[in-house]
Design a protein around this motif. Structure first.
Motif: not given
Lengths: 77, 458
Positions: B306-324
């Protein structure tokens, strides 16, 4: 004149490799099943063969140019 | 700094996937395209599009300068490389970083390190990840060869240390066989290369290909469980599953933990995959390489977790910590993906890029169709033959195979040849149903004529 048509869409090559001369030159004799060029389609190279015999009259498309299925690649006289 | 304007330097179905993921995050999307891809679906879906060059990949999707120029001209603050093309090119990642843009992936240094077989093997060993046991260099003399073989365990593969590729490879199942084969191999190596040194490695006969999806933010890493990708033709995966039902729970835990250890050891950022060979007879897994990008088969993992891998990679590469956290990542049911390629499965998989006349998408709960087709669309002949992926998810593997059959029967792609019939035949095969396959299974199956001209299982 007999036209040799492209069986597939892709990129047409007159030569087996960039260093080699073209498969055929004007005036060359062409036998059935002689390779006259290559079509690159989706990273695969497919040989284009003459379906009739004759004398090579020249390529009708440039080397390394995009072609559609049914385009005339070369002509025999 | 979060990404606001994302430049997509790729094409096809993955470009569509990236545009959609970015939009879900409220990010402005800029789709790059070649002159042959003006009509591409992601060009229509993106907020804006820009032409980066002529049809040949080397002049467009592989043209680093053209991509950087277009990204700057359109005010992008990040570039997503997708898969293939420049996605694992450290020089490109470095050029993006030096241009002051974010590369949606790991650092250029990480790409370089994990892209080098020797360096990746060393990094794996240092992180405690098993690799295929081998002599780690040249072995001289029959005695020494036997000693190394005892250490790495039989069966072993020996080859000339000076030779490249698969030339002169021999497999010995016992010390006795090796004692007979090693002198021949040594003599041949001397004759062929003027160097009788040998290389010794454990031979993993008929292994499975199992891989682990990881996500990292440069500091912490998590795994999203494993995928089973053994059904391959010419080293190209054609059918992928999540999870791998051949693993027992302790093996799965150890495998996934090893992937996290390696990802954290290299400070991994983004989505990545660690590939392993798995020996079912001994339950041993061996790291072979890391893919430092999103992969074609990522959707099975998304369906499983149920994880959106592509969205998560965009978020972390933008500097956010892992959301889970790891504990929040749960697996449920079973997912299967099959690759739909514009190839003729009844004519040796000859590429066959047609114009789409009719398109009926498979639908229903637990069915996903990632693609870039539409009626009237001419598939360009200049690029990879992958045009779509049918992904199904169900409670069990059996139910997933049933659902796949229904989805493939419902799907209509007229106007082009495609590999749908291959997957229907595989789904109907008793060995596939039983999960009894490995990386050397599909090609003999095809050679034996299992795929009949009618498109049903013979």
């Amino acid at each position: 004149m007999t036209a040799i048509l492209s069986p597939l869409p892709g990129t047409f090559y007159q030569k087996p490799s960039p260093e080699d001369p073209p498969y055929k030159a004007e005036g060359d004799a062409v036998a059935v099943d002689d390779v006259i060029g290559l079509i690159e389609v989706m990273k695969t190279f497919i040989e284009v063969k003459a379906e009739a015999a004759g004398t090579f009259a020249g390529y009708k498309v440039e080397n390394e140019s995009p072609v559609n299925a049914g385009d005339t690649l070369a002509e025999l006289s | 700094m979060a990404i606001e304007r994302l430049f997509i330097a790729n094409r096809g179905e993955i470009a569509v996937r990236i545009v959609r993921a970015a939009k879900s995050l409220g990010i402005h999307t800029i789709q790059a395209h070649s002159e042959a891809d003006v009509e591409m679906l992601s060009v229509k879906l993106a907020d804006e599009a820009v032409c980066i060059g002529p049809a040949p990949s080397k002049d467009s999707y592989l043209n680093i300068q053209a991509i950087l120029d277009a990204a700057k001209a359109t005010g992008a603050d990040a570039i997503h490389p997708g898969y293939g093309f420049l996605s694992e090119n450290a020089g490109f990642a470095r050029a993006v970083e030096e241009a002051g843009l974010i590369f949606v992936g790991p650092s250029a240094d990480t790409i370089e390190r994990m892209g080098d077989k020797v360096a990746a093997r060393q990094a794996a060993l240092a992180a405690g990840v098993p690799v295929v046991p081998g002599s780690d260099g040249r072995v001289d003399g029959v005695e020494a060869t036997l000693a190394v073989a005892e250490q790495v365990g039989f069966p072993v593969m020996i080859k000339a240390a000076a030779g490249g590729g698969g030339r002169g490879i021999r497999i010995a199942n016992t010390a006795g066989e090796l004692a007979a084969l090693a002198p021949q191999a040594k003599a041949e190596a001397e004759a062929a290369f003027g160097d009788g040194s040998l290389y010794v490695e454990r031979a993993i006969v008929a292994p499975r290909h199992i891989e682990v999806q990881i996500l990292g933010d440069g500091d912490r890493a998590v795994h999203c469980f494993e995928r089973e990708c053994s059904l391959q033709r010419r080293r190209q995966k054609v059918w992928e599953e999540a999870g791998a039902d051949c693993l027992d729970a302790p093996t799965r835990d150890a495998l996934c933990a090893s992937a996290v250890a390696l990802a954290e050891a290299v400070g991994y950022r983004g989505a990545g995959t660690l590939e392993y060979l798995y020996d079912e007879s001994t339950k041993e897994f061996f790291f072979i390489e890391m893919n430092t990008r999103i992969q074609v088969e990522h959707p099975v993992t998304e369906m499983l977790t149920g994880i959106d891998l592509v969205a998560e990679m965009i978020r972390v590469c933008g500097g956010a910590p892992l959301s889970m956290t790891q504990e929040q990542i749960l697996r449920s049911g079973h997912a299967i993906e099959v690759r739909i390629c514009a190839e003729d499965p009844f004519n040796n998989f000859m590429p066959w890029p047609g114009r789409i006349k009719t398109l009926v998408e498979p639908t229903g709960p637990g069915v996903r169709f990632d693609h870039f087709l539409s009626e009237g669309y001419q598939i360009p002949p200049f690029y990879d033959s992958l045009v779509g992926k049918v992904i199904v998810h169900a409670e069990t593997r059996d139910a997933a195979i049933d659902k796949l059959t229904t989805a493939l029967t419902e799907m209509v792609i007229d106007g082009t040849k495609h590999t749908g019939p291959l997957h229907l035949a595989l789904a109907a095969d008793p060995e596939v149903r039983a999960g009894r396959f490995h990386t050397q299974w599909l090609e003999p199956w095809l050679d034996a004529g299992a795929l009949s001209a009618k498109g049903d299982a013979a």
